[in-house]
Design an enzyme around this catalytic site. Structure first.
Site, PDB file in Angstrom:
ATOM      1  N   HIS A 100       0.814  -1.214   0.000  1.00  0.00           N
ATOM      2  CA  HIS A 100       0.000   0.000   0.000  1.00  0.00           C
ATOM      3  C   HIS A 100       0.846   1.262   0.000  1.00  0.00           C
ATOM      4  O   HIS A 100       0.328   2.359   0.199  1.00  0.00           O
ATOM      5  CB  HIS A 100      -0.938  -0.008   1.207  1.00  0.00           C
ATOM      6  CG  HIS A 100      -1.762  -1.255   1.291  1.00  0.00           C
ATOM      7  ND1 HIS A 100      -1.395  -2.347   2.062  1.00  0.00           N
ATOM      8  CD2 HIS A 100      -2.909  -1.596   0.672  1.00  0.00           C
ATOM      9  CE1 HIS A 100      -2.295  -3.310   1.918  1.00  0.00           C
ATOM     10  NE2 HIS A 100      -3.224  -2.876   1.083  1.00  0.00           N
ATOM     11  N   HIS A 120      -5.895   0.343  -2.847  1.00  0.00           N
ATOM     12  CA  HIS A 120      -6.795   0.377  -3.969  1.00  0.00           C
ATOM     13  C   HIS A 120      -6.598   1.663  -4.759  1.00  0.00           C
ATOM     14  O   HIS A 120      -6.463   2.741  -4.205  1.00  0.00           O
ATOM     15  CB  HIS A 120      -8.245   0.202  -3.541  1.00  0.00           C
ATOM     16  CG  HIS A 120      -8.769   1.233  -2.561  1.00  0.00           C
ATOM     17  ND1 HIS A 120      -8.250   1.380  -1.296  1.00  0.00           N
ATOM     18  CD2 HIS A 120      -9.742   2.177  -2.691  1.00  0.00           C
ATOM     19  CE1 HIS A 120      -8.895   2.350  -0.666  1.00  0.00           C
ATOM     20  NE2 HIS A 120      -9.796   2.855  -1.471  1.00  0.00           N
ATOM     21  N   GLY A 154     -11.367  -1.079  -7.841  1.00  0.00           N
ATOM     22  CA  GLY A 154     -12.186  -0.277  -8.743  1.00  0.00           C
ATOM     23  C   GLY A 154     -11.801  -0.374 -10.203  1.00  0.00           C
ATOM     24  O   GLY A 154     -12.119   0.517 -11.003  1.00  0.00           O
ATOM     25  N   SER A 175     -15.166  -7.031  -7.828  1.00  0.00           N
ATOM     26  CA  SER A 175     -16.568  -6.681  -8.068  1.00  0.00           C
ATOM     27  C   SER A 175     -16.917  -6.586  -9.550  1.00  0.00           C
ATOM     28  O   SER A 175     -18.051  -6.864  -9.936  1.00  0.00           O
ATOM     29  CB  SER A 175     -16.918  -5.369  -7.357  1.00  0.00           C
ATOM     30  OG  SER A 175     -16.103  -4.316  -7.810  1.00  0.00           O
TER      31      SER A 175
END
Length: 205
Positions: A100, A120, A154, A175
């Site tokens: 990260h 992310h 995303g 997702s």
């Protein structure tokens, strides 16, 4: 493709069966399952025709248990338990690390990671209350390590070109695949976006 963490084996195998040809790896990320249960999922993938070397297991540090799959994926805590020589004790085993920050990325590379997940990058359903790190931070990591960086968070077909321009070697998705009623189309669209971005990318030096 990263599994959604729901523990629903039937849904996982049904979708994986339809999309595995469009993705490079299927990443089993089911934190509520035991190692034995996750290995059962891996075996299920094999029965659906997924090659062993395209299956990645998340979390487990028991390297000797993973000779029958393609690799393992860890967080920062686990990789500090090994040196480079130990990470090569199992033939063909790929080791990925989630990072990260640039500092974490450099440490993971030094310890012998084969690739990194960084994110992310964009707003993500998996991290609803966390600010995305963005493309600039992704580019900083990509330009300061020599191993492949995979963007996560995303990722959709319409932003593949942007992450590739930032230096990401590929994308990990959750997702985008699991929240659609047409997962095969979603996977094919992601693959096409990567192919298109490669056509217009400058040659790597």
């Amino acid at each position: 493709m990263v599994s959604p963490g729901t523990g629903d084996l039937g849904s996982f195998l049904n979708i994986a069966k339809g999309i595995w040809r469009w993705v490079d790896y299927i990443h089993i990320r089911e934190k509520k399952l035991t190692l034995e249960e996750q290995m059962y999922w891996a075996q299920g993938l094999k029965t659906q025709g997924v090659p062993s070397d395209r299956i990645i297991m998340n979390g487990s540090d028991q390297l000797d248990q993973h000779a029958s799959i393609g690799g393992v994926h860890w967080g920062q805590a686990v990789i500090h338990s090994y040196d480079k020589d130990e990470l090569r004790t199992v033939d063909r085993l790929r080791v990925g690390i989630s990072v990260h920050s640039l500092e974490e990325a450099k440490v993971a590379e030094k310890q012998g990671a084969d690739y990194l997940f960084y994110g992310h990058v964009y707003a993500s359903n998996s991290k609803p209350n966390c600010e995305p790190r963005g493309l600039s931070a992704l580019a900083e990591v990509c330009s300061n390590v020599s191993i492949p960086v995979i963007a996560i968070g995303g990722i959709r077909p319409e932003n593949i070109a942007a992450i590739r321009t930032a230096g990401a070697r590929g994308a990990a998705v959750i997702s985008t695949i699991w929240t659609t009623d047409k997962p095969e189309l979603a996977a094919a669209s992601l693959r096409q976006a990567i192919t298109d971005s490669d056509k217009y990318a400058e040659p790597r030096r």
